[in-house]
Scaffold this motif. Structure first.
Motif, short mmCIF file in Angstrom:
data_model
loop_
_atom_site.label_atom_id
_atom_site.label_comp_id
_atom_site.label_asym_id
_atom_site.label_seq_id
_atom_site.Cartn_x
_atom_site.Cartn_y
_atom_site.Cartn_z
N LYS A 641 -5.06 62.60 64.72
CA LYS A 641 -6.19 62.05 65.49
C LYS A 641 -6.91 63.15 66.25
O LYS A 641 -8.13 63.14 66.37
CB LYS A 641 -5.69 60.97 66.45
N LEU A 642 -6.13 64.12 66.75
CA LEU A 642 -6.73 65.23 67.47
C LEU A 642 -7.58 66.09 66.54
O LEU A 642 -8.72 66.47 66.87
CB LEU A 642 -5.62 66.08 68.10
N VAL A 643 -7.05 66.38 65.36
CA VAL A 643 -7.77 67.22 64.39
C VAL A 643 -9.06 66.57 63.95
O VAL A 643 -10.10 67.22 63.82
CB VAL A 643 -6.86 67.53 63.18
N THR A 644 -9.04 65.26 63.73
CA THR A 644 -10.21 64.58 63.17
C THR A 644 -11.34 64.41 64.18
O THR A 644 -12.41 63.91 63.82
CB THR A 644 -9.82 63.21 62.61
N LYS A 645 -11.10 64.81 65.41
CA LYS A 645 -12.21 64.79 66.36
C LYS A 645 -13.25 65.84 66.00
O LYS A 645 -14.40 65.78 66.46
CB LYS A 645 -11.68 65.01 67.79
N VAL A 646 -12.86 66.81 65.20
CA VAL A 646 -13.80 67.82 64.69
C VAL A 646 -14.21 67.42 63.28
O VAL A 646 -13.37 67.40 62.37
CB VAL A 646 -13.15 69.22 64.67
N LEU A 650 -10.31 67.94 58.29
CA LEU A 650 -9.28 67.68 57.28
C LEU A 650 -9.63 68.35 55.96
O LEU A 650 -8.77 68.91 55.27
CB LEU A 650 -9.12 66.17 57.07
N ARG A 651 -10.92 68.33 55.62
CA ARG A 651 -11.34 69.01 54.39
C ARG A 651 -11.07 70.52 54.52
O ARG A 651 -10.60 71.16 53.57
CB ARG A 651 -12.84 68.76 54.17
N ALA A 652 -11.29 71.06 55.69
CA ALA A 652 -11.07 72.49 55.90
C ALA A 652 -9.58 72.84 55.79
O ALA A 652 -9.21 73.87 55.22
CB ALA A 652 -11.60 72.91 57.27
N VAL A 653 -8.73 71.98 56.33
CA VAL A 653 -7.29 72.21 56.22
C VAL A 653 -6.86 72.24 54.76
O VAL A 653 -6.07 73.10 54.34
CB VAL A 653 -6.52 71.14 57.00
N ASN A 682 -6.65 63.37 53.35
CA ASN A 682 -7.94 62.80 52.96
C ASN A 682 -9.05 63.68 53.54
O ASN A 682 -8.87 64.33 54.58
CB ASN A 682 -8.10 61.38 53.52
N ASN A 683 -10.20 63.66 52.89
CA ASN A 683 -11.32 64.40 53.46
C ASN A 683 -11.77 63.81 54.78
O ASN A 683 -12.33 64.50 55.63
CB ASN A 683 -12.49 64.42 52.46
N ALA A 684 -11.56 62.52 54.92
CA ALA A 684 -11.86 61.83 56.18
C ALA A 684 -10.87 60.68 56.31
O ALA A 684 -10.35 60.18 55.31
CB ALA A 684 -13.30 61.30 56.19
#
Length: 963
Positions: A641-646, A650-653, A682-684
């Motif tokens: 949840k923290l990562v997806t605030k940017v 997830l795609r970058a990871v 997932n990408n998102a």
């Protein structure tokens, strides 16, 4: 030489067998050869240790335990050396499992006759040592009667062969002959008087009319006279066909009285039980209607008949009720194996639960297999019921009524000195009772520490003197298993669950609602019957991979019990030994259902880890910090949840981790097993995709804002909630997207909570229970409007679904919303099967693939197999026209965070190679590999390269276009 395992972790796992007694051994050894045993004996005598032989450790009387050196032959000394179908014999090492021998013999149409209830895990060496029997002993006898020859090692390292006619040692043979001649009259009048007279030594076999059979006389010596190194046993021809007659009587006493009349040719079992056993069975989940197939009555006999044809077997079984026309109430005779299996299930399932009383109270062995001459059984059983009532004790008798043997576990209270005193009083009075009927205090389990002291009640001084002389001949230095049979220990010495067993106990986080809120009472569930040591079934995967007692469910329970006792493991919840014992527990929950007393090691492990480590993020620093994997995987929902605030993170990871050095660095920083590959994301998040997709749906949009809109008159579609578990939301959205399409095609509006919801699984499995409860409370706050509306909650990830269906109320028992979640949560398979059953719109056709009609190989998630029900999924697949094959063996071997933790990779792969990986490799081209669990699909991909799919994806592929 075989290494001595003298570490406390191992010794704690061996403190008991399946009895009520406790002895901490000095060391444990697992020999691979005769030479190893000889060296171990020499080492033990140098150190002044007694020696105790042990097989599967399923002895109920305290036969296979002690404070010296435990020599465990079950792990390595377990080869079948030869099967001779002409002579109908098998020569084996003592650690061979009973079922292992029976399976090998079945190739020749033969079997090993003795079949105790522990046949899936007890060793033949242990069976011979205790003179074990089983349900077919009415036809095939005891272990002694099926023993041809045995080779034993004496304390000085000599191997001696024993057989009919004598031994390979002339001096030994002479001594045994003189013993026999001194006691001829006693041997003929006191011993061998009825089939189940197992107590003491079987010295009647030394009589000339019995062939001076020293091998059979050695059977039943319970490890007190030497170590068995080789056995030759008799095999018997299996009946080609069987039929089962179940006869109903007024009560168990009438059934016991009638039982001897069925000892006629062709009858191979005469098993008995009463209505109290059936009542107890019906208290168990899923067994509420058990017994509907039984004939009328309050007590029953199970009589199996064998013959060369099915017709002959059935005809013979039909004649049995006519033998007792004056007392039989009703009867059922079946020849169909499936119908017979259903009837046997009632008897066997009932017997499996008597270690717990119907109200959940504790019931213990100690007087669990007394026996009398069969014609006295009815009267003895009545008096036994009366004695229980007089002393305000409870127990449920059942057993081998045709041979006069009664099994029972009794509600002894070992927590107080008064309770232990009452135990002694009952046992002494029961021994007097059985002696009045000319019976034996043991009918198949041996005397051990539970009954050796009672031999003075049932045998004359001369008989006991003969036993002492026999042991002296074989073991003059009293090296082997002292305190058993000869010079016995008191029956109330060293009781494991006795006073002081719970010196250390904290208030647990889990409610332990089935154990009165007590972690100690939960640990006391394990009585040691060893079902977790069987290679059949799903329990216990780590034992199946290692065959190490420490890594069995029983071994872990013993470590937890020692921790609570505080006598040997003295640092309580901080115990490194207990942490080590729990390390290979996959938290698969198989024990929660397959264990006869429903031990739930996944919950106990979570509870232990919670107390062992400090809580919260601060527990990841300092000397006693948690493994870093508990942060990287336990906190995964929060981190994601923290990562997806940017946006786009997830795609970058995913892009970065395609570079192997980056992936390896990530694993190193996260404390991940180096041999594992990292998962992709997932990408998102699925929730973001859903929110964008649902813009046109007022109800869904309102829900996305955290509110709730009541259905208006124009809303025609019923609503369901799709649970956005962490794995589907962030790592595998294909099943989630497919499920939405499937549910919409079935006519439902699919809602998805958009607040921070999580079942807390990853925190729970890593023992971070404060965070688990906090997360669940936050989830319930978000879900409250949906719970009020009563919408079904559909889970896609089995482990998360089980958290909501079972664990949530143990963690938040006081919150009524948790109980609502539990009631509303279903799997996609359960929901779809019910939808079809209720006549709902079914938009699916027969699934066709490029290879033709659909075929699926199904890996059932261990949580769904253990505490759920996979049959709805199979019903849906059948309705889709999919030909299914279910992989056996239970857990895939990854088990969420466990398989990614360092040091678990080899065991994980071993478990995958049991059945899952070979089944996938052998599958026909075009076969669908169906695995609803994200962990299962990950294990499949990393172990075989195959791509597993979710039921939702299979259902979506079968949706028919609207006309």
């Amino acid at each position: 030489m075989t290494a001595l395992r003298d570490d406390l972790t191992t010794r704690a796992a061996y403190v008991s067998d399946a009895s009520i007694y406790r002895r901490l051994p000095r060391a444990v050894a697992e020999p691979r050869s005769v030479a190893d045993i000889r060296e171990l004996l020499a080492t033990a005598q140098e150190k002044g240790w007694p020696v105790i032989s042990r097989g599967g450790g399923t002895s109920v009387a305290g036969n296979a335990m002690g404070d010296g050196l435990i020599i465990d032959t079950s792990r390595y000394f377990n080869r079948i050396l030869e099967i001779d179908p002409d002579l109908q014999t098998a020569t084996i090492e003592p650690g061979v499992i009973c079922d292992q021998l029976r399976d090998a013999a079945s190739e020749f149409g033969l079997t090993y006759g003795p079949d105790p209830s522990t046949h899936a895990r007890c060793t033949v060496g242990g069976m011979v040592a205790n003179n074990a029997c089983g349900s077919h002993s009415v036809a095939w006898g005891t272990s002694a009667s099926n023993l041809v020859a045995v080779t034993v090692m004496l304390a000085d390292g000599r191997e001696v062969a024993l057989e009919a006619g004598g031994t390979s040692d002339a001096a030994l043979t002479s001594q045994l002959t003189q013993l026999r001649d001194r006691h001829l009259a006693m041997l003929r009048t006191e011993l061998g008087q009825f089939p189940r007279q197992v107590s003491g030594y079987g010295l009647q076999y030394l009589l000339g009319e019995n062939g001076f059979d020293v091998a059979k006389a050695f059977s039943g010596t319970e490890g007190t006279c030497g170590i068995i190194t080789r056995l030759t046993v008799k095999l018997v021809t299996k009946p080609k066909f069987t039929a089962l007659a179940v006869l109903g009587f007024k009560d168990a006493i009438e059934a016991a009285t009638a039982a001897p009349k069925f000892r006629v040719p062709g009858v191979t079992t005469i098993e008995g039980m009463g209505s109290d056993l059936l009542t107890a069975l019906r208290t168990r989940p899923g067994q509420e209607n058990a017994g509907g197939e039984l004939p009328a009555g309050g007590g029953w006999l199970y009589c199996e008949v064998g013959a060369d044809t099915q017709e002959k077997a059935f005809e013979a079984a039909q004649k049995l009720p006519g033998l007792v026309t004056e007392t039989v109430v009703d009867s059922v005779v079946v020849g169909d194996p499936a119908e017979a299996r259903a009837l046997w299930h009632i008897r066997e399932a009932g017997a499996g639960i008597v270690t717990r009383l119907p109200d959940g109270g504790e019931a213990w062995p100690g007087w669990e297999d007394s026996a009398v001459p069969p014609h006295h059984l009815g009267a003895y059983l009545k008096d036994l019921y009366d004695l229980l009532g007089e002393m305000n004790l409870r127990g449920i008798p059942f057993g081998h009524f045709g041979e006069g043997c009664v099994h029972i576990r009794i509600s002894f209270d070992f927590n107080t000195d008064d309770g232990v005193a009452l135990y002694r009083e009952f046992i002494e009075r029961a021994a007097d009772l059985v002696h009045r009927y000319g019976g034996s205090v043991s009918g198949e389990h041996g005397d051990g520490r539970a009954r050796s002291e009672l031999l003075a009640t049932i045998y004359s001084p001369e008989a006991r003197q003969a036993f002492a002389e026999f042991k002296q001949i074989f073991d003059p230095g009293n090296v082997f298993n002292p305190g058993v049979v000869v010079d016995p220990e008191p029956i109330d010495q060293g009781i494991r669950p006795g006073p002081g067993a719970r010196t250390f106990e904290l208030t647990p986080v889990h409610a332990f609602s089935s154990d009165n809120g007590s972690f100690g009472q939960a640990v006391n569930r394990c009585v040691g019957v060893g079902a977790c040591r069987s290679d059949a079934g799903a329990m216990c995967p780590s034992f199946q991979a290692t065959h190490d007692e420490v890594h069995s469910t029983r071994g872990r329970m013993r470590s937890l019990a020692e921790m609570l006792r505080g006598e040997t493991i003295t640092d309580g919840w901080k115990s490194k030994e207990t942490l080590e014992a729990l390390d290979l527990c996959l938290s698969c929950k198989a024990c929660a259902t397959e264990c006869p007393v429903n031990v739930d090691m996944a919950t106990y492990k979570a509870e232990f880890l919670h107390h062992h480590f400090r809580q919260g993020l601060t527990s990841f620093i300092g000397k006693d910090r948690r493994p870093m994997a508990h942060l990287s995987m336990g906190w995964m929902p929060w981190l994601m949840k923290l990562v997806t605030k940017v946006p786009g993170s997830l795609r970058a990871v995913n892009v970065l981790e395609r570079f192997r050095p980056v992936e390896e660095l990530t694993k190193k920083l996260g404390g991940i097993e180096p041999k594992r590959r990292m998962i992709r994301f997932n990408n998102a998040p699925l929730t973001s995709w859903y929110k964008a997709r649902a813009k046109g749906d007022d109800a869904a949009r309102d829900l996305a804002r955290g509110g709730h809109r009541a259905a208006s008159a124009g809303d025609e579609k019923p609503s369901v909630v799709l649970w956005p578990d962490t794995f589907t939301n962030f790592s595998a959205d294909a099943p989630g997207k497919a499920a939405i399409e499937v549910l919409e095609a079935m006519g439902y509006r699919v809602l998805m909570p958009m607040g921070n919801v999580c079942c807390g699984l990853t925190w729970h499995s890593t023992g971070q229970l404060d965070m688990t409860r906090k997360t669940l409370r936050q989830t319930l706050d978000v879900m409250e409007p949906l719970l009020e509306a009563g919408y079904p909650i559909i889970g896609l990830e089995p482990s998360c679904t089980v958290m909501l269906q079972h664990d949530i109320t143990e963690l938040l028992p006081e919150d009524p919303r948790a109980h609502k979640v539990q009631a509303l949560t279903v799997t996609l398979g359960e929901f779809s099967a019910k939808h079809a059953e209720d006549g709902g719109h079914w938009p699916f056709g027969t699934l066709e693939t490029q290879a033709g009609p659909g075929r699926a190989l199904c890996q059932v998630h261990c949580h769904e197999q253990s505490v759920g029900n996979y049959s709805p999924e199979l019903q849906v697949l059948d309705k889709l026209g999919v030909n299914t094959s279910v992989v056996g063996g239970g857990c895939c071997g990854l088990a969420g965070n466990w398989g990614f933790e360092p040091g678990h990779y080899e065991v994980s792969q071993t478990l995958g190679e049991r059945e899952l990986f070979p089944s996938i490799r052998a599958a026909e081209p075009g076969t669908i590999v169906l695995a609803d669990g994200f962990s299962c699909r990950t294990q499949i991909a990393q172990g075989t390269g195959a791509e597993g799919v979710h039921l939702a994806q299979v259902m979506r592929a079968a949706i028919q276009p609207e006309k």
